[in-house]
Design a protein around this motif. Structure first.
Motif, PDB file in Angstrom:
ATOM      1  N   ILE A 147       0.885  -1.166   0.000  1.00 15.75           N
ATOM      2  CA  ILE A 147       0.000   0.000   0.000  1.00 15.75           C
ATOM      3  C   ILE A 147       0.920   1.213   0.000  1.00 15.75           C
ATOM      4  CG2 ILE A 147      -1.765   1.290   1.243  1.00 15.75           C
ATOM      5  CD1 ILE A 147      -2.731  -1.400   2.371  1.00 15.75           C
ATOM      6  N   ILE A 148       0.816   1.998  -1.039  1.00 16.42           N
ATOM      7  CA  ILE A 148       1.709   3.143  -1.239  1.00 16.42           C
ATOM      8  C   ILE A 148       0.881   4.419  -1.120  1.00 16.42           C
ATOM      9  CG2 ILE A 148       3.277   4.265  -2.860  1.00 16.42           C
ATOM     10  CD1 ILE A 148       3.665   1.386  -4.081  1.00 16.42           C
ATOM     11  N   GLN A 149       1.265   5.249  -0.162  1.00 12.21           N
ATOM     12  CA  GLN A 149       0.587   6.536   0.039  1.00 12.21           C
ATOM     13  C   GLN A 149       1.251   7.571  -0.844  1.00 12.21           C
ATOM     14  OE1 GLN A 149      -2.198   7.428   2.159  1.00 12.21           O
ATOM     15  NE2 GLN A 149      -2.022   9.136   0.735  1.00 12.21           N
ATOM     16  N   LEU A 150       0.451   8.210  -1.675  1.00  9.18           N
ATOM     17  CA  LEU A 150       0.960   9.242  -2.579  1.00  9.18           C
ATOM     18  C   LEU A 150       0.601  10.623  -2.063  1.00  9.18           C
ATOM     19  CD1 LEU A 150      -0.241   7.723  -5.983  1.00  9.18           C
ATOM     20  CD2 LEU A 150       1.944   7.376  -4.841  1.00  9.18           C
ATOM     21  N   GLY A 151       1.233  11.627  -2.647  1.00  8.37           N
ATOM     22  CA  GLY A 151       0.766  12.991  -2.471  1.00  8.37           C
ATOM     23  C   GLY A 151      -0.559  13.096  -3.212  1.00  8.37           C
ATOM     24  N   LYS A 164      -2.598   6.536 -15.736  1.00  4.87           N
ATOM     25  CA  LYS A 164      -1.157   6.580 -16.008  1.00  4.87           C
ATOM     26  C   LYS A 164      -0.391   5.724 -14.994  1.00  4.87           C
ATOM     27  CE  LYS A 164       2.444  10.105 -16.660  1.00  4.87           C
ATOM     28  NZ  LYS A 164       2.717  11.549 -16.577  1.00  4.87           N
ATOM     29  N   ILE A 165      -0.728   5.861 -13.715  1.00  8.42           N
ATOM     30  CA  ILE A 165      -0.057   5.099 -12.664  1.00  8.42           C
ATOM     31  C   ILE A 165      -0.380   3.607 -12.803  1.00  8.42           C
ATOM     32  CG2 ILE A 165       0.053   4.675 -10.174  1.00  8.42           C
ATOM     33  CD1 ILE A 165      -0.475   7.754  -9.835  1.00  8.42           C
ATOM     34  N   GLU A 166      -1.667   3.275 -12.948  1.00  2.80           N
ATOM     35  CA  GLU A 166      -2.058   1.866 -13.053  1.00  2.80           C
ATOM     36  C   GLU A 166      -1.407   1.203 -14.258  1.00  2.80           C
ATOM     37  OE1 GLU A 166      -6.380   1.879 -10.772  1.00  2.80           O
ATOM     38  OE2 GLU A 166      -6.369   1.934 -12.966  1.00  2.80           O
ATOM     39  N   SER A 167      -1.343   1.905 -15.375  1.00  2.00           N
ATOM     40  CA  SER A 167      -0.740   1.353 -16.586  1.00  2.00           C
ATOM     41  C   SER A 167       0.745   1.057 -16.380  1.00  2.00           C
ATOM     42  CB  SER A 167      -0.929   2.327 -17.745  1.00  2.00           C
ATOM     43  OG  SER A 167      -0.270   1.854 -18.892  1.00  2.00           O
ATOM     44  N   ALA A 168       1.472   1.999 -15.803  1.00  2.00           N
ATOM     45  CA  ALA A 168       2.918   1.828 -15.606  1.00  2.00           C
ATOM     46  C   ALA A 168       3.215   0.714 -14.607  1.00  2.00           C
ATOM     47  CB  ALA A 168       3.541   3.138 -15.147  1.00  2.00           C
ATOM     48  N   VAL A 169       2.470   0.682 -13.500  1.00  2.00           N
ATOM     49  CA  VAL A 169       2.728  -0.332 -12.471  1.00  2.00           C
ATOM     50  C   VAL A 169       2.351  -1.721 -12.974  1.00  2.00           C
ATOM     51  CG1 VAL A 169       2.079  -1.116 -10.148  1.00  2.00           C
ATOM     52  CG2 VAL A 169       2.560   1.303 -10.556  1.00  2.00           C
ATOM     53  N   ASN A 223       9.154  -1.247  -3.033  1.00  2.00           N
ATOM     54  CA  ASN A 223      10.068  -0.150  -3.363  1.00  2.00           C
ATOM     55  C   ASN A 223      10.239   0.004  -4.876  1.00  2.00           C
ATOM     56  OD1 ASN A 223      10.543   0.742  -0.748  1.00  2.00           O
ATOM     57  ND2 ASN A 223      12.222  -0.697  -0.432  1.00  2.00           N
ATOM     58  N   ASP A 224      10.273  -1.118  -5.594  1.00  2.00           N
ATOM     59  CA  ASP A 224      10.361  -1.040  -7.064  1.00  2.00           C
ATOM     60  C   ASP A 224       9.126  -0.340  -7.629  1.00  2.00           C
ATOM     61  OD1 ASP A 224      12.780  -2.411  -7.079  1.00  2.00           O
ATOM     62  OD2 ASP A 224      11.849  -4.357  -7.493  1.00  2.00           O
ATOM     63  N   ILE A 225       7.969  -0.683  -7.074  1.00  2.00           N
ATOM     64  CA  ILE A 225       6.718  -0.075  -7.532  1.00  2.00           C
ATOM     65  C   ILE A 225       6.723   1.426  -7.231  1.00  2.00           C
ATOM     66  CG2 ILE A 225       4.208  -0.028  -7.185  1.00  2.00           C
ATOM     67  CD1 ILE A 225       4.477  -3.117  -6.630  1.00  2.00           C
ATOM     68  N   SER A 226       7.169   1.797  -6.013  1.00  2.00           N
ATOM     69  CA  SER A 226       7.188   3.220  -5.653  1.00  2.00           C
ATOM     70  C   SER A 226       8.169   3.998  -6.525  1.00  2.00           C
ATOM     71  CB  SER A 226       7.500   3.411  -4.167  1.00  2.00           C
ATOM     72  OG  SER A 226       8.840   3.116  -3.880  1.00  2.00           O
ATOM     73  N   GLU A 227       9.293   3.382  -6.885  1.00  2.00           N
ATOM     74  CA  GLU A 227      10.258   4.054  -7.766  1.00  2.00           C
ATOM     75  C   GLU A 227       9.645   4.318  -9.140  1.00  2.00           C
ATOM     76  OE1 GLU A 227      13.949   1.889  -7.915  1.00  2.00           O
ATOM     77  OE2 GLU A 227      14.224   2.041  -5.748  1.00  2.00           O
ATOM     78  N   THR A 228       8.882   3.363  -9.641  1.00  2.00           N
ATOM     79  CA  THR A 228       8.209   3.545 -10.932  1.00  2.00           C
ATOM     80  C   THR A 228       7.240   4.718 -10.861  1.00  2.00           C
ATOM     81  OG1 THR A 228       8.441   1.208 -11.506  1.00  2.00           O
ATOM     82  CG2 THR A 228       6.679   2.436 -12.628  1.00  2.00           C
ATOM     83  N   ILE A 229       6.494   4.802  -9.764  1.00  2.00           N
ATOM     84  CA  ILE A 229       5.538   5.897  -9.588  1.00  2.00           C
ATOM     85  C   ILE A 229       6.263   7.245  -9.499  1.00  2.00           C
ATOM     86  CG2 ILE A 229       3.796   6.868  -8.022  1.00  2.00           C
ATOM     87  CD1 ILE A 229       3.084   3.889  -7.335  1.00  2.00           C
ATOM     88  N   GLN A 230       7.383   7.275  -8.780  1.00  2.00           N
ATOM     89  CA  GLN A 230       8.160   8.515  -8.654  1.00  2.00           C
ATOM     90  C   GLN A 230       8.711   8.955 -10.006  1.00  2.00           C
ATOM     91  OE1 GLN A 230      10.763   7.194  -5.444  1.00  2.00           O
ATOM     92  NE2 GLN A 230       9.849   8.731  -4.103  1.00  2.00           N
ATOM     93  N   LYS A 231       9.122   8.003 -10.831  1.00  2.00           N
ATOM     94  CA  LYS A 231       9.651   8.344 -12.156  1.00  2.00           C
ATOM     95  C   LYS A 231       8.585   8.982 -13.037  1.00  2.00           C
ATOM     96  CE  LYS A 231      13.327   4.923 -12.226  1.00  2.00           C
ATOM     97  NZ  LYS A 231      13.771   3.622 -12.762  1.00  2.00           N
ATOM     98  N   LEU A 232       7.315   8.706 -12.728  1.00  2.00           N
ATOM     99  CA  LEU A 232       6.215   9.336 -13.472  1.00  2.00           C
ATOM    100  C   LEU A 232       5.974  10.776 -12.998  1.00  2.00           C
ATOM    101  CD1 LEU A 232       3.631   6.397 -13.465  1.00  2.00           C
ATOM    102  CD2 LEU A 232       4.988   7.201 -15.411  1.00  2.00           C
ATOM    103  N   GLY A 233       6.605  11.154 -11.876  1.00  2.00           N
ATOM    104  CA  GLY A 233       6.479  12.519 -11.380  1.00  2.00           C
ATOM    105  C   GLY A 233       5.551  12.686 -10.193  1.00  2.00           C
ATOM    106  N   TYR A 234       5.170  11.569  -9.558  1.00  3.72           N
ATOM    107  CA  TYR A 234       4.274  11.642  -8.403  1.00  3.72           C
ATOM    108  C   TYR A 234       5.046  11.462  -7.109  1.00  3.72           C
ATOM    109  CZ  TYR A 234       0.830  11.168 -12.055  1.00  3.72           C
ATOM    110  OH  TYR A 234       0.099  11.369 -13.194  1.00  3.72           O
TER     111      TYR A 234
END
Length: 73
Positions: free
Chosen positions: A5-9, A19-24, A54-65
């Motif tokens: 469970i990843i908490q985003l801004g 965009k997030i669901e597609s990338a993850v 952590n791999d999933i969160s890194e992917t999300i961060q690379k998208l700019g979130y």
């Protein structure tokens, strides 16, 4: 099967969710991914031998979130 469970801004638009669901979902080992718009959380189930929260969160961060926290179980 592991879960993260990843908490985003703040997630501000429906296209951000797609965009997030597609990338993850493209990460090897990810079985399911769901972005909860109202709480700005990402829930993912995955094979812990192939990837991690952590791999999933890194992917999300690379998208700019912004990723605020990662809870893995």
């Amino acid at each position: 099967m592991s879960q993260a469970i990843i908490q985003l801004g703040p997630v501000t638009c429906p296209s951000c969710i797609k965009k997030i669901e597609s990338a993850v979902s493209k990460i090897d080992g990810v079985e399911t991914v769901k972005v909860l718009f109202n709480s700005s959380k990402v829930k993912a189930e995955f094979d812990g031998n192939k990837t991690s929260g952590n791999d999933i969160s890194e992917t999300i961060q690379k998208l700019g979130y912004e990723v605020q926290s990662v809870k893995e179980s």
